[in-house]
Each structure stands twice: as structure tokens, then as C-alpha cells.
Enzyme design. Structure first.
Site, PDB file in Angstrom:
ATOM      1  N   ARG A  53       0.843  -1.198   0.000  1.00 45.41           N
ATOM      2  CA  ARG A  53       0.000   0.000   0.000  1.00 45.41           C
ATOM      3  C   ARG A  53       0.875   1.244   0.000  1.00 45.41           C
ATOM      4  O   ARG A  53       0.469   2.294  -0.491  1.00 45.41           O
ATOM      5  CB  ARG A  53      -0.922  -0.029   1.211  1.00 45.41           C
ATOM      6  CG  ARG A  53      -1.959  -1.128   1.002  1.00 45.41           C
ATOM      7  CD  ARG A  53      -2.447  -1.695   2.272  1.00 45.41           C
ATOM      8  NE  ARG A  53      -3.677  -1.062   2.691  1.00 45.41           N
ATOM      9  CZ  ARG A  53      -4.310  -1.344   3.814  1.00 45.41           C
ATOM     10  NH1 ARG A  53      -3.791  -2.236   4.645  1.00 45.41           N
ATOM     11  NH2 ARG A  53      -5.429  -0.755   4.122  1.00 45.41           N
ATOM     12  N   LYS A 160      -5.268 -17.800   5.594  1.00 47.89           N
ATOM     13  CA  LYS A 160      -6.315 -17.913   6.588  1.00 47.89           C
ATOM     14  C   LYS A 160      -6.509 -16.576   7.276  1.00 47.89           C
ATOM     15  O   LYS A 160      -5.622 -15.745   7.172  1.00 47.89           O
ATOM     16  CB  LYS A 160      -5.979 -19.001   7.602  1.00 47.89           C
ATOM     17  CG  LYS A 160      -4.668 -18.734   8.320  1.00 47.89           C
ATOM     18  CD  LYS A 160      -4.536 -19.525   9.562  1.00 47.89           C
ATOM     19  CE  LYS A 160      -5.380 -18.911  10.665  1.00 47.89           C
ATOM     20  NZ  LYS A 160      -4.758 -19.039  11.984  1.00 47.89           N
ATOM     21  N   ASP A 189      -3.210 -23.893   4.254  1.00 51.31           N
ATOM     22  CA  ASP A 189      -3.192 -24.207   5.688  1.00 51.31           C
ATOM     23  C   ASP A 189      -1.773 -24.659   5.985  1.00 51.31           C
ATOM     24  O   ASP A 189      -1.362 -25.744   5.559  1.00 51.31           O
ATOM     25  CB  ASP A 189      -4.189 -25.346   5.964  1.00 51.31           C
ATOM     26  CG  ASP A 189      -4.258 -25.691   7.439  1.00 51.31           C
ATOM     27  OD1 ASP A 189      -3.229 -25.582   8.131  1.00 51.31           O
ATOM     28  OD2 ASP A 189      -5.341 -26.074   7.895  1.00 51.31           O
ATOM     29  N   HIS A 190      -1.029 -23.832   6.699  1.00 49.54           N
ATOM     30  CA  HIS A 190       0.401 -24.153   6.807  1.00 49.54           C
ATOM     31  C   HIS A 190       0.652 -25.446   7.585  1.00 49.54           C
ATOM     32  O   HIS A 190       1.715 -26.038   7.470  1.00 49.54           O
ATOM     33  CB  HIS A 190       1.200 -22.976   7.370  1.00 49.54           C
ATOM     34  CG  HIS A 190       1.162 -22.853   8.866  1.00 49.54           C
ATOM     35  ND1 HIS A 190       0.083 -22.342   9.540  1.00 49.54           N
ATOM     36  CD2 HIS A 190       2.068 -23.170   9.818  1.00 49.54           C
ATOM     37  CE1 HIS A 190       0.325 -22.347  10.830  1.00 49.54           C
ATOM     38  NE2 HIS A 190       1.531 -22.840  11.034  1.00 49.54           N
ATOM     39  N   LYS A 194       3.557 -29.099   6.945  1.00 54.01           N
ATOM     40  CA  LYS A 194       4.534 -29.642   7.889  1.00 54.01           C
ATOM     41  C   LYS A 194       4.868 -31.082   7.507  1.00 54.01           C
ATOM     42  O   LYS A 194       3.975 -31.884   7.217  1.00 54.01           O
ATOM     43  CB  LYS A 194       3.965 -29.610   9.318  1.00 54.01           C
ATOM     44  CG  LYS A 194       3.852 -28.195   9.890  1.00 54.01           C
ATOM     45  CD  LYS A 194       3.343 -28.237  11.316  1.00 54.01           C
ATOM     46  CE  LYS A 194       2.948 -26.854  11.801  1.00 54.01           C
ATOM     47  NZ  LYS A 194       4.063 -25.997  12.160  1.00 54.01           N
ATOM     48  N   GLU A 228       0.615 -24.401  22.816  1.00 52.60           N
ATOM     49  CA  GLU A 228       1.589 -23.350  22.519  1.00 52.60           C
ATOM     50  C   GLU A 228       2.003 -22.665  23.815  1.00 52.60           C
ATOM     51  O   GLU A 228       1.184 -22.516  24.728  1.00 52.60           O
ATOM     52  CB  GLU A 228       0.966 -22.302  21.599  1.00 52.60           C
ATOM     53  CG  GLU A 228       0.554 -22.842  20.249  1.00 52.60           C
ATOM     54  CD  GLU A 228       0.199 -21.701  19.306  1.00 52.60           C
ATOM     55  OE1 GLU A 228       1.078 -21.278  18.556  1.00 52.60           O
ATOM     56  OE2 GLU A 228      -0.953 -21.235  19.349  1.00 52.60           O
ATOM     57  N   ASP A 247      -8.963 -19.695  15.289  1.00 51.79           N
ATOM     58  CA  ASP A 247      -7.558 -19.547  14.905  1.00 51.79           C
ATOM     59  C   ASP A 247      -6.874 -20.893  14.673  1.00 51.79           C
ATOM     60  O   ASP A 247      -6.044 -21.025  13.778  1.00 51.79           O
ATOM     61  CB  ASP A 247      -6.836 -18.767  16.018  1.00 51.79           C
ATOM     62  CG  ASP A 247      -5.413 -18.417  15.657  1.00 51.79           C
ATOM     63  OD1 ASP A 247      -5.208 -17.889  14.548  1.00 51.79           O
ATOM     64  OD2 ASP A 247      -4.501 -18.673  16.480  1.00 51.79           O
ATOM     65  N   HIS A 252      -6.549 -25.886  11.367  1.00 50.36           N
ATOM     66  CA  HIS A 252      -5.422 -26.808  11.525  1.00 50.36           C
ATOM     67  C   HIS A 252      -5.831 -28.123  12.219  1.00 50.36           C
ATOM     68  O   HIS A 252      -5.474 -29.209  11.789  1.00 50.36           O
ATOM     69  CB  HIS A 252      -4.313 -26.173  12.355  1.00 50.36           C
ATOM     70  CG  HIS A 252      -3.880 -24.832  11.868  1.00 50.36           C
ATOM     71  ND1 HIS A 252      -3.761 -24.522  10.537  1.00 50.36           N
ATOM     72  CD2 HIS A 252      -3.518 -23.701  12.535  1.00 50.36           C
ATOM     73  CE1 HIS A 252      -3.340 -23.273  10.414  1.00 50.36           C
ATOM     74  NE2 HIS A 252      -3.203 -22.748  11.605  1.00 50.36           N
ATOM     75  N   LYS A 352      -3.154 -21.275  24.078  1.00 51.60           N
ATOM     76  CA  LYS A 352      -1.966 -20.417  24.142  1.00 51.60           C
ATOM     77  C   LYS A 352      -1.491 -20.397  25.585  1.00 51.60           C
ATOM     78  O   LYS A 352      -2.280 -20.591  26.514  1.00 51.60           O
ATOM     79  CB  LYS A 352      -2.333 -18.993  23.718  1.00 51.60           C
ATOM     80  CG  LYS A 352      -2.780 -18.928  22.267  1.00 51.60           C
ATOM     81  CD  LYS A 352      -1.887 -18.002  21.474  1.00 51.60           C
ATOM     82  CE  LYS A 352      -2.281 -17.917  20.046  1.00 51.60           C
ATOM     83  NZ  LYS A 352      -1.270 -18.471  19.128  1.00 51.60           N
TER      84      LYS A 352
HETATM   85  C1  BG6 Z   1      -1.348 -19.807  13.120  1.00 51.48           C
HETATM   86  C2  BG6 Z   1      -2.133 -19.129  14.209  1.00 51.48           C
HETATM   87  O1  BG6 Z   1      -2.196 -20.235  12.096  1.00 51.48           O
HETATM   88  O2  BG6 Z   1      -0.679 -20.934  13.662  1.00 51.48           O
HETATM   89  C3  BG6 Z   1      -1.244 -18.742  15.368  1.00 51.48           C
HETATM   90  O3  BG6 Z   1      -2.749 -17.970  13.687  1.00 51.48           O
HETATM   91  C4  BG6 Z   1      -0.476 -19.941  15.863  1.00 51.48           C
HETATM   92  O4  BG6 Z   1      -2.000 -18.188  16.429  1.00 51.48           O
HETATM   93  C5  BG6 Z   1       0.231 -20.615  14.696  1.00 51.48           C
HETATM   94  O5  BG6 Z   1       0.468 -19.501  16.820  1.00 51.48           O
HETATM   95  C6  BG6 Z   1       0.878 -21.904  15.147  1.00 51.48           C
HETATM   96  O6  BG6 Z   1       1.655 -22.406  14.106  1.00 51.48           O
HETATM   97  P1  BG6 Z   1       2.890 -23.331  14.389  1.00 51.48           P
HETATM   98  O7  BG6 Z   1       3.374 -23.702  13.028  1.00 51.48           O
HETATM   99  O8  BG6 Z   1       3.852 -22.537  15.201  1.00 51.48           O
HETATM  100  O9  BG6 Z   1       2.350 -24.491  15.167  1.00 51.48           O
END
Ligand code: BG6
Length: 502
Positions: A53, A160, A189-190, A194, A228, A247, A252, A352
Site C-alpha cells: 500500500r 487464513k 493451511d500451513h 509440515k 503453545e 484460529d 489446523h 496459548k
Molecule cells: C497460526 C495461528 O495459524 O498458527 C497462530 O494464527 C499460531 O496463532 C500458529 O500460533 C501456530 O503455528 P505453528 O506452526 O507454530 O504451530
């Protein structure tokens, strides 16, 4: 890092990143692109256009990225290799809502296609706040940037969160499909990038040993945990509107559940795999409000201690309301009502600021039918299979063995496999595979529209009840603990307990 067997560089293309000035680009996308370069998986004919931007020249953008890559790369940066990427970086400034941005982008894409011989294929990556997703795609369409030809594809990767409930996800799907074909949409979706998550399918379907016992006859229950230690960091603005169910769980964790519970696909083609995944979600009934009160627990962290350091409670985090009712912890008991899993509960929990960072799937098997060795009921631990997703990636089977000595004493022992044995586990961001797949057109590891909608169908009734009933006990767990007492009660009422990582 050598080129993985069987993989070839992706075809020539331009990658356009919307939101290129944001965190995701410098922390994950550019380091992943660099790793793909090192692995020989990028084509020579590549250009990367950042849409920002704020006005900046190509030169400025290159300088910024060259600085950031040295901070965020997951390996040491080779100047020669980086230069090839750096020389192909461009910047297009403009508001995401302004049609002029897209006509300028179209002109720039024509230029870079000529200079870099990209052939006109483009991967648009939307690394923006979610409110922009629908509008960007609409304007890309209006500017004629999403049309494909036989030799030039156009694809869009959507980050996401995809919607915030069933209705909004469905509306976003409709907005996207007004412009794009489903095959052009890559909902990322990361977690699916993995290594150990991908390995779940290999573990199940490339080995003959486990599948015969992978069902209600042998499995007592399944636990999926994403714990986490981090809090919300500087993401209070986003997190206040999200909470852990949106989240982590809806996306996930439901994906992890799918991988554990799905039937073997007929092939490893994208739709064959995704058909089986969506069937799992379809077999999970939406909870009625009274079931939410019994089968779902929410929590919010208060102050506590993590790694010996005192940490603040959620309500004192930056950009969080002092009376916030956003949940930072959730535990659910779900039933997959199909032939394979009927009667086997799946327990999910994520939070968290928990005691330890750990993502694990634990499959607990039924106890043997006869206690032959003088143990009392309750003394004998059942067999467990633990899939360690992170940080210590591996697989472990817990079983009983005789303790050496003259008496018949039983101990629990572990059969263990550690992913480290394959080497190179730490050099990746988790985005490499997903970026590569979107460039080669393989959507197996991406969410399909129906999967997202089914996942929201399950999550939305829980969110609705939580939104309408104010939690009276927040904050209800201390940072550094394992979550609220109500989550223990959820298991206790059926004579089970949460599996604590060893
Ligand atoms: C993200 C969430 O998608 O995944 C975060 O928005 C979270 O809140 C994170 O901390 C966790 O990812 P990873 O790869 O560290 O387990």
C-alpha cells in the site's frame, strides 16, 4: 540441500504477493522461496511482484527484502543465489481497493513476462488481512488478470482465516467462484505443509501394519493436542475477533483429525484425497446448544510463569480489552459417526500460554481382554501410538514389557522413530511444499470449498453458544499450566484423562 528425488523445477511464472510489506512475506514466504531456490525447484524464468500500500521503488523493495532475508532465512544465504531472486523482485504500490492498482499491476506483469520470459502464468498470493480477500479477487477479475489460456495459468492462494463462521465462509466461497474456477483457488493451511503432518498419510497408507487396527474395534479414543507457550504477542487486534476455535481448531486441528480418521483414498490425486477428508467432516454432527455445554470447554489464560519467567494474563496483553471474553483455550469431544469410528471419541484441545509447546496426536488402543500377569484393572496402561508433530518430530509406540528380574513385573517401554534420522528437518519454513505445489498445480494439500464449509458447520454452533453465554470464570487457567479444570472434568466424567506429553 539437493533437489528432492522426482521433483522438477516448477514451471515459469510470476508470483504476485498482495500484502508484501507484511510479516508473512518476510518471515515465511521469501525464506521459503529462497529454500526452493536452493533445492533447485524454482524455474530460471521467475519474477516476484510485491503489492504494497505504501509507495516504494523496485530498488527500495529489493533492498528491504535483501536485508530481511538475512534476518529471517532458515539457512545461511548465498549471495549469488539470492541475487537471482533479488534481481527478479518488483514492487507495485496501490490500495487493494483501487481499480487503478490492478491496471498498473497488469501492465507490470506484461513487462516482467517479457523481461523474465515467465510465459504469462501468475500465482497471486493474498497475504493480506481477510477483509480484502473477496475484493482483491473481484478486482483481479475485472482487470482481466484471472483469465487462463492453454499455456498460461492464473491461480490464487488465499491465506487464513477463511471466513469467521459458516455463513461468511460460504459467502466468500461464492465471491471467489464468481471470478475463479475452484481449480484456480488454493486455500492454504500451513499445518498441511509440515513434514510430520504429511507423514501421517504415509504412515497409515504406505504400511500394512497399522491400518487393520485403525478402527473402533481396537482404538479406545484419539487425542489431538496443539499446545503453545506463546501468548497473542502483538496480534491482539486479530485475536480478539478470532479466539482459539477460529484460529487453530476449525482449520489446523480439523485437518489433523481428517488425516487420522479418513478412509484410504483411491489415489493420491487432489480430489481423491480431499473427497475422503470431507467425508470425515460430514460424519461429525453439529452440536446442539446443550451438547456444547457438555462437550466443549473454553478457557482464557491469566498471569503465570513460563520457562521461569512471569508472564501477563491475556486481558493485559497489548490491543486486548481488559474485560475480554475471547477464548485462548478450547477442548472438544467429537464423534465421527461412520462405520469405522462410531463410538470412538476424538478429543481435541489447543491453547496459548500452556506449559509446553507440543503438537501431538495420541491414539489409545483398547486394553487386552484378560489380565494375565497379576495386574489389577486400572494398573495396566493400554498401548498408545503417539505421532509427535512438533517440536520433536517422530512416532512412538508405547507397549508393555517384562522388567528383567526374577518376578513378573511389567514396565511401559517405547518403540521410537525420530524424524531427525532423515536430517534437514529444521531448514524449512513449512511453506516450501505448499508454494511449490501451488506453482505446479497440485492442490492435494489445500482446502477445498466444501471442506471449509463443513469445518465451519461444526465450529459455528459452538461459537454461537459461546457468544451468547458470557463466561463467568475467565481467566480460568494460569499461564504455564495445562488449561482450565473444566477440561479435566470433560475427560474425568467419562473416566479418561488428558494424555500429558512425556
Ligand atoms: C497460526 C495461528 O495459524 O498458527 C497462530 O494464527 C499460531 O496463532 C500458529 O500460533 C501456530 O503455528 P505453528 O506452526 O507454530 O504451530
Amino acid at each position: 540441500m539437493s533437489q528432492p528425488a522426482g521433483l522438477r523445477p516448477s514451471p515459469p511464472c510470476a508470483i504476485v504477493i498482495f500484502g508484501a510489506a507484511g510479516d508473512l512475506t518476510k518471515r515465511k514466504l521469501l525464506p521459503a522461496i529462497y529454500n526452493l531456490k536452493v533445492a533447485g525447484l524454482l524455474p530460471r524464468q521467475l519474477a516476484i511482484v510485491g503489492v504494497t500500500r505504501k509507495e516504494k521503488s523496485h530498488e527500495q523493495f529489493r533492498e528491504e527484502q535483501s536485508k530481511d532475508i538475512r534476518e529471517f532465512a532458515t539457512r545461511s544465504v548465498d549471495d549469488g543465489l539470492w541475487k537471482e531472486i533479488g534481481d527478479a523482485l518488483y514492487c507495485q504500490a496501490g490500495e487493494f481497493t483501487d481499480p487503478a492498482t490492478y491496471s498498473k499491476l497488469g501492465a507490470l506483469l506484461k513487462d516482467v513476462a517479457r523481461v523474465h520470459a515467465t510465459g504469462g502464468s501468475v500465482l497471486f498470493y493474498l497475504a493480506t488481512p481477510p477483509d480484502f480477500f473477496g475484493g482483491i479477487v473481484k478486482r483481479l477479475g475485472e482487470a482481466g488478470l484471472t483469465g487462463q489460456s492453454d499455456d498460461a495459468w492464473r491461480r490464487v492462494v488465499i491465506e487464513k482465516p477463511f471466513g469467521r463462521d459458516f455463513d461468511s465462509a460460504r459467502a466468500l466461497n461464492a465471491e471467489l467462484r464468481a471470478v475463479l474456477d475452484e481449480s484456480q483457488i488454493y486455500r492454504i493451511d500451513h499445518y498441511l505443509g509440515k513434514e510430520t503432518v504429511q507423514n501421517i498419510m504415509v504412515f497409515r497408507f504406505a504400511n500394512g501394519l497399522f491400518e487393520p487396527v485403525w478402527n473402533r474395534r481396537y482404538v479406545d479414543h484419539v487425542q489431538i493436542m496443539v499446545a503453545e507457550t506463546v501468548g497473542v504477542e502483538d496480534r491482539g487486534n486479530y485475536y480478539e475477533k478470532a479466539g482459539v476455535l477460529r484460529d487453530m481448531v476449525q482449520n489446523h486441528m480439523f485437518q489433523l483429525l481428517n488425516l487420522v480418521a479418513m478412509e484410504p483414498p483411491t489415489s493420491f490425486q487432489a480430489d481423491a484425497v480431499r473427497d475422503e477428508k470431507v467425508k470425515v467432516l460430514k460424519a461429525i454432527r453439529s452440536m446442539k446448544p446443550e451438547e456444547v455445554l457438555k462437550q466443549a470447554v473454553r478457557g482464557q489464560y491469566g498471569p503465570g510463569v513460563i520457562g521461569g519467567q512471569p508472564v501477563a494474563g491475556y486481558r493485559s496483553e497489548p490491543k486486548v480489552a481488559p474485560d475480554s471474553n475471547t477464548e485462548t483455550y478450547a477442548a472438544l469431544a467429537l464423534q465421527v459417526e461412520n462405520w469405522r469410528w462410531a463410538g470412538v471419541p476424538f478429543y481435541l484441545r489447543s491453547g496459548k500460554r500452556l506449559g509446553r509447546r507440543d503438537t501431538e496426536i495420541m491414539i489409545q488402543f483398547r486394553r487386552p481382554p484378560l489380565l494375565l500377569f497379576g495386574q489389577r484393572e486400572g494398573q495396566i496402561d493400554p498401548n498408545r501410538l503417539v505421532l509427535h508433530i512438533q517440536p520433536d518430530e517422530g512416532i512412538e509406540i508405547q507397549m508393555k514389557a517384562k522388567h528383567p528380574g526374577p518376578t513378573m513385573e511389567l514396565n511401559t517401554v517405547k518403540l521410537q522413530f525420530s524424524y531427525k534420522e532423515f536430517g534437514e528437518t529444521s531448514a524449512a519454513t513449512g511453506y516450501e511444499r505448499l508454494l511449490y505445489d501451488s506453482m505446479v498445480g497440485d492442490s492435494t494439500l489445500f482446502h477445498r470449498a466444501d471442506m471449509v464449509e463443513e469445518a465451519w458447520r461444526i465450529a459455528t454452533p459452538i461459537l454461537d453458544v459461546w457468544a451468547s453465554v458470557t463466561p463467568r470464570d475467565f481467566p480460568n487457567y494460569a499461564a504455564g499450566s495445562w488449561g482450565p479444570a473444566a477440561a479435566d472434568a470433560l475427560m474425568g466424567q467419562v473416566g479418561r484423562h488428558w494424555w500429558l506429553p512425556t
